[in-house]
Design an enzyme around this catalytic site. Structure first.
Site, PDB file in Angstrom:
ATOM      1  N   GLY A 198       5.154 -19.852  19.324  1.00  0.00           N
ATOM      2  CA  GLY A 198       3.924 -19.546  20.043  1.00  0.00           C
ATOM      3  C   GLY A 198       2.844 -19.011  19.114  1.00  0.00           C
TER       4      GLY A 198
ATOM      5  N   ARG B  71       3.492 -16.837  12.943  1.00  0.00           N
ATOM      6  CA  ARG B  71       4.924 -17.133  12.818  1.00  0.00           C
ATOM      7  C   ARG B  71       5.123 -18.518  12.221  1.00  0.00           C
ATOM      8  NH1 ARG B  71       7.931 -12.668  13.059  1.00  0.00           N
ATOM      9  NH2 ARG B  71       7.637 -11.549  14.981  1.00  0.00           N
TER      10      ARG B  71
ATOM     11  N   ARG C  43      -9.319 -23.329  15.428  1.00  0.00           N
ATOM     12  CA  ARG C  43      -9.147 -22.155  16.310  1.00  0.00           C
ATOM     13  C   ARG C  43      -8.077 -21.189  15.817  1.00  0.00           C
ATOM     14  NH1 ARG C  43     -10.804 -22.904  22.201  1.00  0.00           N
ATOM     15  NH2 ARG C  43     -12.216 -24.648  22.113  1.00  0.00           N
TER      16      ARG C  43
ATOM     17  N   ARG D 249      10.758 -25.908  20.556  1.00  0.00           N
ATOM     18  CA  ARG D 249      10.088 -24.606  20.677  1.00  0.00           C
ATOM     19  C   ARG D 249      10.994 -23.548  20.075  1.00  0.00           C
ATOM     20  NH1 ARG D 249       7.614 -20.301  22.594  1.00  0.00           N
ATOM     21  NH2 ARG D 249       8.614 -18.968  24.144  1.00  0.00           N
TER      22      ARG D 249
ATOM     23  N   SER E 100      10.275 -16.253  21.669  1.00  0.00           N
ATOM     24  CA  SER E 100      10.979 -15.095  22.207  1.00  0.00           C
ATOM     25  C   SER E 100      11.053 -15.197  23.727  1.00  0.00           C
ATOM     26  CB  SER E 100      10.276 -13.801  21.790  1.00  0.00           C
ATOM     27  OG  SER E 100       8.956 -13.811  22.286  1.00  0.00           O
TER      28      SER E 100
ATOM     29  N   ASP F 219      13.301  -8.773  24.482  1.00  0.00           N
ATOM     30  CA  ASP F 219      13.250  -7.626  25.390  1.00  0.00           C
ATOM     31  C   ASP F 219      14.144  -7.895  26.600  1.00  0.00           C
ATOM     32  OD1 ASP F 219      10.572  -9.337  25.664  1.00  0.00           O
ATOM     33  OD2 ASP F 219      11.116  -8.662  27.658  1.00  0.00           O
TER      34      ASP F 219
ATOM     35  N   ARG G  96      12.453  -8.288  15.148  1.00  0.00           N
ATOM     36  CA  ARG G  96      12.001  -9.595  15.647  1.00  0.00           C
ATOM     37  C   ARG G  96      11.985 -10.611  14.521  1.00  0.00           C
ATOM     38  NH1 ARG G  96       7.916 -10.594  19.953  1.00  0.00           N
ATOM     39  NH2 ARG G  96       8.212  -9.027  21.528  1.00  0.00           N
TER      40      ARG G  96
HETATM   41  N1  HPA Z   1       7.998 -12.295  30.050  1.00  0.00           N
HETATM   42  C1  HPA Z   1       7.415 -13.452  29.733  1.00  0.00           C
HETATM   43  N2  HPA Z   1       7.479 -13.963  28.530  1.00  0.00           N
HETATM   44  C2  HPA Z   1       8.175 -13.304  27.593  1.00  0.00           C
HETATM   45  C3  HPA Z   1       8.793 -12.095  27.859  1.00  0.00           C
HETATM   46  C4  HPA Z   1       8.707 -11.571  29.158  1.00  0.00           C
HETATM   47  O1  HPA Z   1       9.256 -10.506  29.461  1.00  0.00           O
HETATM   48  N3  HPA Z   1       9.388 -11.666  26.712  1.00  0.00           N
HETATM   49  C5  HPA Z   1       9.122 -12.593  25.780  1.00  0.00           C
HETATM   50  N4  HPA Z   1       8.397 -13.574  26.295  1.00  0.00           N
END
Ligand code: HPA
Length: 234
Positions: A20, A24, A43, A87, A90, A204, A217
């Site tokens: 994303g 990265r 951009r 893809r 995270s 997370d 990370r």
């Molecule tokens: N929500 C949506 N997208 C995410 C999250 C999340 O908690 N963590 C990493 N990408």
């Protein structure tokens, strides 16, 4: 050149990894590819092409959310001929047995809506991963001794969600984690006959609120890139 990608014809590889975050993409290209060359800066959405074990690879940012990913994936597929799109990103865990740093291979991606919803109308299309990529990534992850889960994920339109009831139902139905891009990547791969997979690292946990530090990370991100590259060329 396309509206959003400045690369010249031939500068994008048939295999594209899509984090994303554009920074990265830069980090992964400089860390894992030989001779990475920056092929897009429009951009600030950085893209690099280089080689991995002699195979040409592009690592290109997708931005956050399905509308952004849809722009880049459409142009990479339709204008540059990308064949394999993976893809790397995270996600937030939605099951108690899924821990921080675990890798999730997204077999399916449920959603409330995607950029394709207007086209699908009443159809509830089931976006799914390419089976060959999925099994190759699973084998690659076993070799790395990373705790890996294969199953359904949820591609949300919002990071700051206001639907705890929906999260409860998703958890009840075994959804492993939430992120914001994969369902549309799988839709587009199906539409254009390309291979797609999402390899995700748990950053997370929705229940506990636990989250990785930025250093953690980065370390976990490396394993994910290697799994994606190995799967792409298996
Ligand atoms: N929500 C949506 N997208 C995410 C999250 C999340 O908690 N963590 C990493 N990408």
């Amino acid at each position: 050149m396309t509206i959003h990608i400045g690369a010249k014809p031939g500068e994008i590889a048939e295999t594209v990894l899509l984090p994303g975050d554009p920074l990265r993409a830069k980090w992964a290209a400089e860390t894992f590819l030989d001779d990475p060359v920056c092929v897009n800066q429009v951009r600030g959405m950085l893209g690099y092409t280089g080689t991995w074990h002699g195979n040409r690879v592009t690592i290109h940012g997708s931005g956050m959310g399905m509308p952004s990913l849809s722009i880049y994936a459409n142009e990479l597929i339709r204008d540059y001929g990308a064949q394999t799109l993976i893809r790397i990103g995270s996600c937030g865990a939605m099951q108690p047995h899924v821990g921080l740093r675990d890798v999730i291979l997204a077999q399916t991606a449920s959603s409330l809506s995607t950029p394709s919803s207007g086209m699908f109308r009443e159809l509830s299309f089931a976006p799914c991963a390419d089976f060959g990529l999925l099994t190759a990534a699973h084998a690659a992850a076993q070799g790395k001794h990373v705790t890996t889960h294969v199953g359904g994920i949820y591609s949300s339109d919002v990071f700051y969600d206001e639907r705890p009831d929906l999260n409860d139902q998703l958890t009840r139905h075994g959804i492993l984690a939430v992120e914001m891009e994969t369902a549309e990547l799988y839709n587009l791969a199906a539409r254009y006959g390309r291979r797609a997979l999402a390899v995700l690292t748990v950053s997370d946990h929705l229940d506990t609120g636990a989250r990785l530090t930025s250093v953690e990370r980065e370390q976990s991100f490396g394993a994910m890139v290697e799994i994606a590259l190995t799967a792409a060329f298996s």
